[in-house]
Scaffold this motif. Structure first.
Motif, PDB file in Angstrom:
ATOM      1  N   LYS A  23     -21.833  64.186  26.331  1.00 49.27           N
ATOM      2  CA  LYS A  23     -21.089  63.839  25.116  1.00 49.27           C
ATOM      3  C   LYS A  23     -20.538  65.128  24.508  1.00 49.27           C
ATOM      4  O   LYS A  23     -21.242  66.133  24.426  1.00 49.27           O
ATOM      5  CB  LYS A  23     -22.057  63.164  24.116  1.00 49.27           C
ATOM      6  CG  LYS A  23     -21.358  62.609  22.893  1.00 49.27           C
ATOM      7  CD  LYS A  23     -22.333  62.033  21.860  1.00 49.27           C
ATOM      8  CE  LYS A  23     -23.048  60.792  22.328  1.00 49.27           C
ATOM      9  NZ  LYS A  23     -23.814  60.147  21.227  1.00 49.27           N
ATOM     10  N   ILE A  24     -19.243  65.128  24.143  1.00 45.03           N
ATOM     11  CA  ILE A  24     -18.705  66.359  23.546  1.00 45.03           C
ATOM     12  C   ILE A  24     -18.205  66.134  22.127  1.00 45.03           C
ATOM     13  O   ILE A  24     -17.852  67.056  21.434  1.00 45.03           O
ATOM     14  CB  ILE A  24     -17.569  66.959  24.411  1.00 45.03           C
ATOM     15  CG1 ILE A  24     -16.443  65.960  24.641  1.00 45.03           C
ATOM     16  CG2 ILE A  24     -18.114  67.467  25.719  1.00 45.03           C
ATOM     17  CD1 ILE A  24     -15.271  66.543  25.421  1.00 45.03           C
ATOM     18  N   GLY A  25     -18.108  64.900  21.711  1.00 42.26           N
ATOM     19  CA  GLY A  25     -17.640  64.671  20.336  1.00 42.26           C
ATOM     20  C   GLY A  25     -18.043  63.280  19.896  1.00 42.26           C
ATOM     21  O   GLY A  25     -18.272  62.407  20.729  1.00 42.26           O
ATOM     22  N   LEU A  97      -8.396  60.746  28.175  1.00 38.90           N
ATOM     23  CA  LEU A  97      -7.425  61.655  27.545  1.00 38.90           C
ATOM     24  C   LEU A  97      -7.459  63.008  28.228  1.00 38.90           C
ATOM     25  O   LEU A  97      -8.474  63.379  28.827  1.00 38.90           O
ATOM     26  CB  LEU A  97      -7.809  61.841  26.069  1.00 38.90           C
ATOM     27  CG  LEU A  97      -7.845  60.571  25.217  1.00 38.90           C
ATOM     28  CD1 LEU A  97      -8.654  60.818  23.956  1.00 38.90           C
ATOM     29  CD2 LEU A  97      -6.447  60.106  24.890  1.00 38.90           C
ATOM     30  N   GLU A  98      -6.364  63.771  28.076  1.00 38.31           N
ATOM     31  CA  GLU A  98      -6.380  65.146  28.577  1.00 38.31           C
ATOM     32  C   GLU A  98      -7.452  65.899  27.780  1.00 38.31           C
ATOM     33  O   GLU A  98      -7.572  65.708  26.565  1.00 38.31           O
ATOM     34  CB  GLU A  98      -5.002  65.797  28.397  1.00 38.31           C
ATOM     35  CG  GLU A  98      -4.423  65.612  27.026  1.00 38.31           C
ATOM     36  CD  GLU A  98      -2.949  65.959  26.950  1.00 38.31           C
ATOM     37  OE1 GLU A  98      -2.241  65.369  26.115  1.00 38.31           O
ATOM     38  OE2 GLU A  98      -2.490  66.830  27.717  1.00 38.31           O
ATOM     39  N   LEU A  99      -8.239  66.729  28.456  1.00 36.87           N
ATOM     40  CA  LEU A  99      -9.328  67.447  27.786  1.00 36.87           C
ATOM     41  C   LEU A  99      -8.785  68.661  27.051  1.00 36.87           C
ATOM     42  O   LEU A  99      -8.029  69.449  27.627  1.00 36.87           O
ATOM     43  CB  LEU A  99     -10.388  67.918  28.788  1.00 36.87           C
ATOM     44  CG  LEU A  99     -11.516  68.727  28.147  1.00 36.87           C
ATOM     45  CD1 LEU A  99     -12.429  67.846  27.302  1.00 36.87           C
ATOM     46  CD2 LEU A  99     -12.318  69.469  29.198  1.00 36.87           C
ATOM     47  N   MET A 100      -9.146  68.773  25.797  1.00 32.93           N
ATOM     48  CA  MET A 100      -8.746  69.938  24.998  1.00 32.93           C
ATOM     49  C   MET A 100      -9.946  70.891  24.943  1.00 32.93           C
ATOM     50  O   MET A 100     -10.903  70.693  24.208  1.00 32.93           O
ATOM     51  CB  MET A 100      -8.328  69.496  23.603  1.00 32.93           C
ATOM     52  CG  MET A 100      -7.095  68.610  23.621  1.00 32.93           C
ATOM     53  SD  MET A 100      -5.650  69.469  24.290  1.00 32.93           S
ATOM     54  CE  MET A 100      -5.132  70.348  22.820  1.00 32.93           C
ATOM     55  N   GLU A 101      -9.863  71.966  25.771  1.00 30.65           N
ATOM     56  CA  GLU A 101     -11.018  72.873  25.955  1.00 30.65           C
ATOM     57  C   GLU A 101     -11.403  73.605  24.671  1.00 30.65           C
ATOM     58  O   GLU A 101     -12.534  74.034  24.528  1.00 30.65           O
ATOM     59  CB  GLU A 101     -10.683  73.928  27.012  1.00 30.65           C
ATOM     60  CG  GLU A 101     -10.279  73.338  28.350  1.00 30.65           C
ATOM     61  CD  GLU A 101     -11.460  73.245  29.321  1.00 30.65           C
ATOM     62  OE1 GLU A 101     -11.255  72.784  30.431  1.00 30.65           O
ATOM     63  OE2 GLU A 101     -12.575  73.635  28.930  1.00 30.65           O
ATOM     64  N   VAL A 149      -7.314  67.554  14.826  1.00 27.87           N
ATOM     65  CA  VAL A 149      -6.389  68.497  15.464  1.00 27.87           C
ATOM     66  C   VAL A 149      -7.205  69.247  16.516  1.00 27.87           C
ATOM     67  O   VAL A 149      -8.210  69.880  16.210  1.00 27.87           O
ATOM     68  CB  VAL A 149      -5.804  69.493  14.427  1.00 27.87           C
ATOM     69  CG1 VAL A 149      -4.903  70.515  15.134  1.00 27.87           C
ATOM     70  CG2 VAL A 149      -5.015  68.741  13.354  1.00 27.87           C
ATOM     71  N   LEU A 150      -6.801  69.107  17.783  1.00 26.33           N
ATOM     72  CA  LEU A 150      -7.566  69.717  18.872  1.00 26.33           C
ATOM     73  C   LEU A 150      -6.821  70.924  19.422  1.00 26.33           C
ATOM     74  O   LEU A 150      -5.588  70.979  19.358  1.00 26.33           O
ATOM     75  CB  LEU A 150      -7.767  68.690  19.993  1.00 26.33           C
ATOM     76  CG  LEU A 150      -8.504  67.414  19.576  1.00 26.33           C
ATOM     77  CD1 LEU A 150      -8.461  66.383  20.696  1.00 26.33           C
ATOM     78  CD2 LEU A 150      -9.934  67.710  19.161  1.00 26.33           C
ATOM     79  N   LEU A 151      -7.587  71.879  19.958  1.00 26.53           N
ATOM     80  CA  LEU A 151      -7.016  73.121  20.492  1.00 26.53           C
ATOM     81  C   LEU A 151      -7.156  73.142  22.012  1.00 26.53           C
ATOM     82  O   LEU A 151      -8.180  72.723  22.555  1.00 26.53           O
ATOM     83  CB  LEU A 151      -7.759  74.311  19.875  1.00 26.53           C
ATOM     84  CG  LEU A 151      -7.642  74.391  18.352  1.00 26.53           C
ATOM     85  CD1 LEU A 151      -8.890  74.993  17.750  1.00 26.53           C
ATOM     86  CD2 LEU A 151      -6.438  75.177  17.937  1.00 26.53           C
TER      87      LEU A 151
HETATM   88  C1  LIG Z   1     -16.657  71.720  29.702  1.00 25.43           C
HETATM   89  O1  LIG Z   1     -17.306  71.115  28.574  1.00 25.43           O
HETATM   90  C2  LIG Z   1     -16.581  71.103  27.414  1.00 25.43           C
HETATM   91  C3  LIG Z   1     -15.247  71.519  27.347  1.00 25.43           C
HETATM   92  C4  LIG Z   1     -14.581  71.536  26.120  1.00 25.43           C
HETATM   93  C5  LIG Z   1     -15.243  71.194  24.956  1.00 25.43           C
HETATM   94  C6  LIG Z   1     -14.534  71.257  23.638  1.00 25.43           C
HETATM   95  N1  LIG Z   1     -13.744  70.053  23.502  1.00 25.43           N
HETATM   96  C7  LIG Z   1     -14.141  69.080  22.658  1.00 25.43           C
HETATM   97  O2  LIG Z   1     -15.125  69.172  21.997  1.00 25.43           O
HETATM   98  C8  LIG Z   1     -13.253  67.873  22.557  1.00 25.43           C
HETATM   99  C9  LIG Z   1     -13.520  66.913  21.596  1.00 25.43           C
HETATM  100  C10 LIG Z   1     -12.723  65.786  21.520  1.00 25.43           C
HETATM  101  C11 LIG Z   1     -11.644  65.603  22.401  1.00 25.43           C
HETATM  102  N2  LIG Z   1     -10.850  64.504  22.321  1.00 25.43           N
HETATM  103  C12 LIG Z   1      -9.831  64.364  23.167  1.00 25.43           C
HETATM  104  C13 LIG Z   1      -9.557  65.334  24.105  1.00 25.43           C
HETATM  105  N3  LIG Z   1     -10.315  66.436  24.205  1.00 25.43           N
HETATM  106  C14 LIG Z   1     -11.376  66.592  23.348  1.00 25.43           C
HETATM  107  C15 LIG Z   1     -12.179  67.731  23.429  1.00 25.43           C
HETATM  108  C16 LIG Z   1     -16.555  70.746  25.012  1.00 25.43           C
HETATM  109  C17 LIG Z   1     -17.231  70.719  26.229  1.00 25.43           C
END
Ligand SMILES: COc1ccc(CNC(=O)c2ccc3nccnc3c2)cc1
Length: 328
Positions: A23-25, A97-101, A149-151
């Motif tokens: 889980k990342i968010g 979704l595309e991952l926002m690192e 807002v994601l980076l």
């Molecule tokens: C490799 O493991 C990770 C990589 C990046 C992160 C930071 N990103 C995030 O925490 C994050 C949260 C919500 C999002 N919603 C949509 C798209 N991307 C998202 C990314 C967290 C963990």
């Protein structure tokens, strides 16, 4: 309907195509997990929206989730999060979704306290372009905040993408608009006077961006409990009362302060529109725009959004293409 994977109650199709990990968010409507597309080993974000999580308002949760999904699939702008895939079961929606690192802007501001003015300007310009695109396509976000807002990376210079459209509103042609097209022979005067203020609901996004800009520049919000003794947060907002604390704002330009002041105007009619904010002197910064356009529309598709395919780069609608301006 969809076969469900016996281990987890995920759709079989989903777990066949993606390996889901941590889980990342966590959002209001569900959670975001890190996943890997098995075919490409690329990292993606999997957002789960539980339909049943709000028993009381199960109707609205589903409607807002369906609206979010409909919008996510229609929009196409480099600073708006893109849907890569979509699945659903009886009780949940799964949006890939595309991952926002770089994670949320909220965490970036928290860790840096204040974001350097040139970087805040680069992020703010991208937010304005994304919201300009939404408004030109008859969509109001209505929930703009640093959590949404994601980076794209941990670097200061990076793409930002706006997410979470479940509070957004699609502007349709209104009954009022149709009324105003007819002959007003029998039309009451208040219909005209009311019509003057209708059509400004998009101004809520400009206000929110003003608050986001304030937080990025100063590291604290303009409106918060006990900012003014005896004034609730809603009183502070409705009266437009906030403070530029000198120790935080002394090193920040007058142009930056001026944009904030003109976005945090209580009267929506007097408030800067997104268009006007883009014309403000603070944003008349060719170097910043060159950097922004360069990361938003990379020449070589290899850099920046690796996920975007070359077609995406120039596929974005230019504001001029906007659909006829629907009322609201
Ligand atoms: C490799 O493991 C990770 C990589 C990046 C992160 C930071 N990103 C995030 O925490 C994050 C949260 C919500 C999002 N919603 C949509 C798209 N991307 C998202 C990314 C967290 C963990």
């Amino acid at each position: 309907d969809l076969m469900v994977d016996e281990q987890s109650n995920l759709p079989k199709e989903l777990s066949e195509k993606y390996m889901i990990t941590k889980k990342i968010g966590v959002g209001v409507c569900g959670e975001v997990k890190l996943a890997f597309e098995r075919a490409t080993c690329k990292k993606v974000a999997l957002k789960t929206i539980n339909k049943k999580d709000f028993p009381a308002s199960v109707g609205t949760a589903t409607r807002s989730a369906e609206r979010e999904i409909q919008i996510l699939q229609k929009i196409d702008h480099p600073c708006l999060i893109k849907t890569k895939d979509f699945f659903q079961t009886d009780d949940s929606y799964y949006i890939v979704l595309e991952l926002m690192e770089g994670g949320e802007l909220y965490d970036r501001v928290k860790s840096k306290q204040q974001i350097k003015e040139p970087i805040a300007k680069l992020y703010f310009y991208q937010m304005l372009k994304a919201v300009e695109y939404l408004h030109n396509n008859g969509i109001i976000h209505r929930d703009l905040k640093p959590e949404n807002v994601l980076l794209s990376s941990h670097d200061d210079v990076c793409i930002i993408k706006i997410t979470d459209f479940n509070q957004s509103k699609i502007l349709e042609e209104s009954a009022l608009m149709r009324t105003l097209c007819g002959t007003p022979t029998y039309l009451a005067p208040e219909v005209f006077t009311d019509a003057v203020t209708v059509g400004y609901s998009r101004a809520v996004d400009a206000w929110s961006l003003g608050v986001v800009l304030f937080v990025c520049l100063a590291g604290y919000p303009p409106f918060y409990p006990n900012a003014r003794i005896g004034l609730s947060v809603s009183d502070q907002i409705t009266q437009g009362i906030y403070t530029f604390i000198p120790s935080k704002w002394d090193g920040i330009s007058d142009d930056a302060k001026d944009v904030v002041k003109k976005l945090l105007r209580v009267d929506p009619n007097a408030r800067l529109t997104i268009e006007e904010a883009l014309q403000h002197p603070w944003l008349m910064d060719e170097a910043m725009k060159e950097t922004a356009e360069g990361i938003m529309y990379p020449k070589d598709p290899g850099d920046a959004d690796a996920t975007a395919d070359p077609g995406d780069a120039d596929a974005t609608a230019d504001p001029g293409d906007a659909t006829a301006d629907p009322g609201d």
